[in-house]
Scaffold this motif. Structure first.
Motif, PDB file in Angstrom:
ATOM      1  N   MET A   1      24.780  42.747  85.456  1.00  0.00           N
ATOM      2  CA  MET A   1      24.322  41.388  85.447  1.00  0.00           C
ATOM      3  C   MET A   1      24.685  40.692  86.759  1.00  0.00           C
ATOM      4  O   MET A   1      23.889  39.933  87.290  1.00  0.00           O
ATOM      5  N   ILE A   2      25.881  40.979  87.263  1.00  0.00           N
ATOM      6  CA  ILE A   2      26.286  40.372  88.532  1.00  0.00           C
ATOM      7  C   ILE A   2      25.341  40.797  89.647  1.00  0.00           C
ATOM      8  O   ILE A   2      24.920  39.971  90.468  1.00  0.00           O
ATOM      9  N   GLN A   3      25.003  42.057  89.673  1.00  0.00           N
ATOM     10  CA  GLN A   3      24.105  42.557  90.715  1.00  0.00           C
ATOM     11  C   GLN A   3      22.784  41.799  90.703  1.00  0.00           C
ATOM     12  O   GLN A   3      22.284  41.392  91.756  1.00  0.00           O
ATOM     13  N   GLN A   4      22.212  41.585  89.542  1.00  0.00           N
ATOM     14  CA  GLN A   4      20.944  40.870  89.436  1.00  0.00           C
ATOM     15  C   GLN A   4      21.089  39.405  89.817  1.00  0.00           C
ATOM     16  O   GLN A   4      20.224  38.824  90.476  1.00  0.00           O
ATOM     17  N   ALA A   5      22.198  38.795  89.406  1.00  0.00           N
ATOM     18  CA  ALA A   5      22.433  37.385  89.734  1.00  0.00           C
ATOM     19  C   ALA A   5      22.607  37.194  91.235  1.00  0.00           C
ATOM     20  O   ALA A   5      22.084  36.234  91.813  1.00  0.00           O
ATOM     21  N   VAL A   6      23.325  38.108  91.884  1.00  0.00           N
ATOM     22  CA  VAL A   6      23.559  37.994  93.329  1.00  0.00           C
ATOM     23  C   VAL A   6      22.240  38.089  94.092  1.00  0.00           C
ATOM     24  O   VAL A   6      22.037  37.367  95.072  1.00  0.00           O
ATOM     25  N   ILE A   7      21.343  38.943  93.661  1.00  0.00           N
ATOM     26  CA  ILE A   7      20.040  39.070  94.324  1.00  0.00           C
ATOM     27  C   ILE A   7      19.318  37.730  94.321  1.00  0.00           C
ATOM     28  O   ILE A   7      18.767  37.299  95.339  1.00  0.00           O
ATOM     29  N   LEU A   8      19.349  37.047  93.185  1.00  0.00           N
ATOM     30  CA  LEU A   8      18.682  35.741  93.089  1.00  0.00           C
ATOM     31  C   LEU A   8      19.461  34.652  93.815  1.00  0.00           C
ATOM     32  O   LEU A   8      18.876  33.810  94.506  1.00  0.00           O
ATOM     33  N   MET A   9      20.771  34.641  93.665  1.00  0.00           N
ATOM     34  CA  MET A   9      21.587  33.600  94.290  1.00  0.00           C
ATOM     35  C   MET A   9      21.515  33.660  95.814  1.00  0.00           C
ATOM     36  O   MET A   9      21.547  32.626  96.487  1.00  0.00           O
ATOM     37  N   ALA A  10      21.437  34.860  96.366  1.00  0.00           N
ATOM     38  CA  ALA A  10      21.373  35.021  97.821  1.00  0.00           C
ATOM     39  C   ALA A  10      20.112  34.389  98.402  1.00  0.00           C
ATOM     40  O   ALA A  10      20.072  34.072  99.594  1.00  0.00           O
ATOM     41  N   GLN A  11      19.106  34.174  97.576  1.00  0.00           N
ATOM     42  CA  GLN A  11      17.855  33.562  98.027  1.00  0.00           C
ATOM     43  C   GLN A  11      17.903  32.032  97.974  1.00  0.00           C
ATOM     44  O   GLN A  11      16.998  31.371  98.487  1.00  0.00           O
ATOM     45  N   ASN A  12      18.941  31.467  97.361  1.00  0.00           N
ATOM     46  CA  ASN A  12      19.068  30.008  97.281  1.00  0.00           C
ATOM     47  C   ASN A  12      19.250  29.402  98.665  1.00  0.00           C
ATOM     48  O   ASN A  12      19.825  30.023  99.561  1.00  0.00           O
ATOM     49  N   GLU A  13      18.797  28.180  98.815  1.00  0.00           N
ATOM     50  CA  GLU A  13      19.073  27.427 100.041  1.00  0.00           C
ATOM     51  C   GLU A  13      20.533  26.997 100.010  1.00  0.00           C
ATOM     52  O   GLU A  13      21.003  26.494  98.994  1.00  0.00           O
ATOM     53  N   PRO A  14      21.259  27.171 101.100  1.00  0.00           N
ATOM     54  CA  PRO A  14      22.668  26.746 101.106  1.00  0.00           C
ATOM     55  C   PRO A  14      22.796  25.236 100.919  1.00  0.00           C
ATOM     56  O   PRO A  14      21.967  24.482 101.418  1.00  0.00           O
ATOM     57  N   ASN A  15      23.836  24.809 100.209  1.00  0.00           N
ATOM     58  CA  ASN A  15      24.077  23.377 100.035  1.00  0.00           C
ATOM     59  C   ASN A  15      24.870  22.847 101.222  1.00  0.00           C
ATOM     60  O   ASN A  15      25.062  23.559 102.218  1.00  0.00           O
ATOM     61  N   ALA A  45      39.532  40.678  85.909  1.00  0.00           N
ATOM     62  CA  ALA A  45      40.408  40.047  86.893  1.00  0.00           C
ATOM     63  C   ALA A  45      40.493  40.892  88.162  1.00  0.00           C
ATOM     64  O   ALA A  45      40.515  40.349  89.275  1.00  0.00           O
ATOM     65  N   GLY A  46      40.504  42.213  88.020  1.00  0.00           N
ATOM     66  CA  GLY A  46      40.645  43.107  89.149  1.00  0.00           C
ATOM     67  C   GLY A  46      39.447  43.161  90.068  1.00  0.00           C
ATOM     68  O   GLY A  46      39.582  43.472  91.250  1.00  0.00           O
ATOM     69  N   MET A  47      38.268  42.876  89.573  1.00  0.00           N
ATOM     70  CA  MET A  47      37.082  42.945  90.430  1.00  0.00           C
ATOM     71  C   MET A  47      36.817  41.637  91.173  1.00  0.00           C
ATOM     72  O   MET A  47      35.961  41.590  92.058  1.00  0.00           O
ATOM     73  N   THR A  48      37.562  40.601  90.885  1.00  0.00           N
ATOM     74  CA  THR A  48      37.289  39.292  91.481  1.00  0.00           C
ATOM     75  C   THR A  48      37.411  39.300  93.000  1.00  0.00           C
ATOM     76  O   THR A  48      36.473  38.906  93.695  1.00  0.00           O
ATOM     77  N   LEU A  49      38.534  39.716  93.528  1.00  0.00           N
ATOM     78  CA  LEU A  49      38.748  39.676  94.975  1.00  0.00           C
ATOM     79  C   LEU A  49      37.803  40.619  95.730  1.00  0.00           C
ATOM     80  O   LEU A  49      37.165  40.191  96.701  1.00  0.00           O
ATOM     81  N   PRO A  50      37.663  41.887  95.317  1.00  0.00           N
ATOM     82  CA  PRO A  50      36.719  42.752  96.030  1.00  0.00           C
ATOM     83  C   PRO A  50      35.280  42.226  95.994  1.00  0.00           C
ATOM     84  O   PRO A  50      34.558  42.304  96.989  1.00  0.00           O
ATOM     85  N   LEU A  51      34.882  41.671  94.856  1.00  0.00           N
ATOM     86  CA  LEU A  51      33.539  41.123  94.745  1.00  0.00           C
ATOM     87  C   LEU A  51      33.369  39.905  95.648  1.00  0.00           C
ATOM     88  O   LEU A  51      32.348  39.758  96.335  1.00  0.00           O
ATOM     89  N   ALA A  52      34.377  39.048  95.675  1.00  0.00           N
ATOM     90  CA  ALA A  52      34.312  37.861  96.537  1.00  0.00           C
ATOM     91  C   ALA A  52      34.187  38.265  97.997  1.00  0.00           C
ATOM     92  O   ALA A  52      33.421  37.651  98.767  1.00  0.00           O
ATOM     93  N   ARG A  53      34.907  39.281  98.402  1.00  0.00           N
ATOM     94  CA  ARG A  53      34.821  39.752  99.791  1.00  0.00           C
ATOM     95  C   ARG A  53      33.470  40.373 100.094  1.00  0.00           C
ATOM     96  O   ARG A  53      32.950  40.247 101.193  1.00  0.00           O
TER      97      ARG A  53
END
Length: 79
Positions: A1-15, A45-53
């Motif tokens: 689900m994260i993978q699909q959300a990131v694909i869409l979110m990356a297309q958003n205009e930056p605020n 909890a463990g995937m938070t930092l690697p994903l953020a990076r």
């Protein structure tokens, strides 16, 4: 689900903060206790930092809220 959300979110205009979105996970303080049966909490909890990076370059922030134990009437009834 994260993978699909990131694909869409990356297309958003930056605020105005130059971000395109935020992923907020919910975990538990049980993630840090190393108890049996709590692997899922530790994984979240463990995937938070690697994903953020990994997706930070796209302007997407990632955080995890780790809830603790609350003193509620339901817990008090079990005494």
């Amino acid at each position: 689900m994260i993978q699909q959300a990131v694909i869409l979110m990356a297309q958003n205009e930056p605020n105005e903060d130059k971000t395109r979105g935020e992923i907020i996970h919910t975990s538990s303080v049980a993630a840090f206790d190393g108890q049996m049966g709590q692997v899922a909490y530790a994984a979240v909890a463990g995937m938070t930092l690697p994903l953020a990076r990994e997706i930070g370059e796209f302007g997407i922030r990632v955080c995890t809220i780790c809830l603790g134990v609350y003193d509620t009437p339901l817990l008090a009834a079990k005494e």
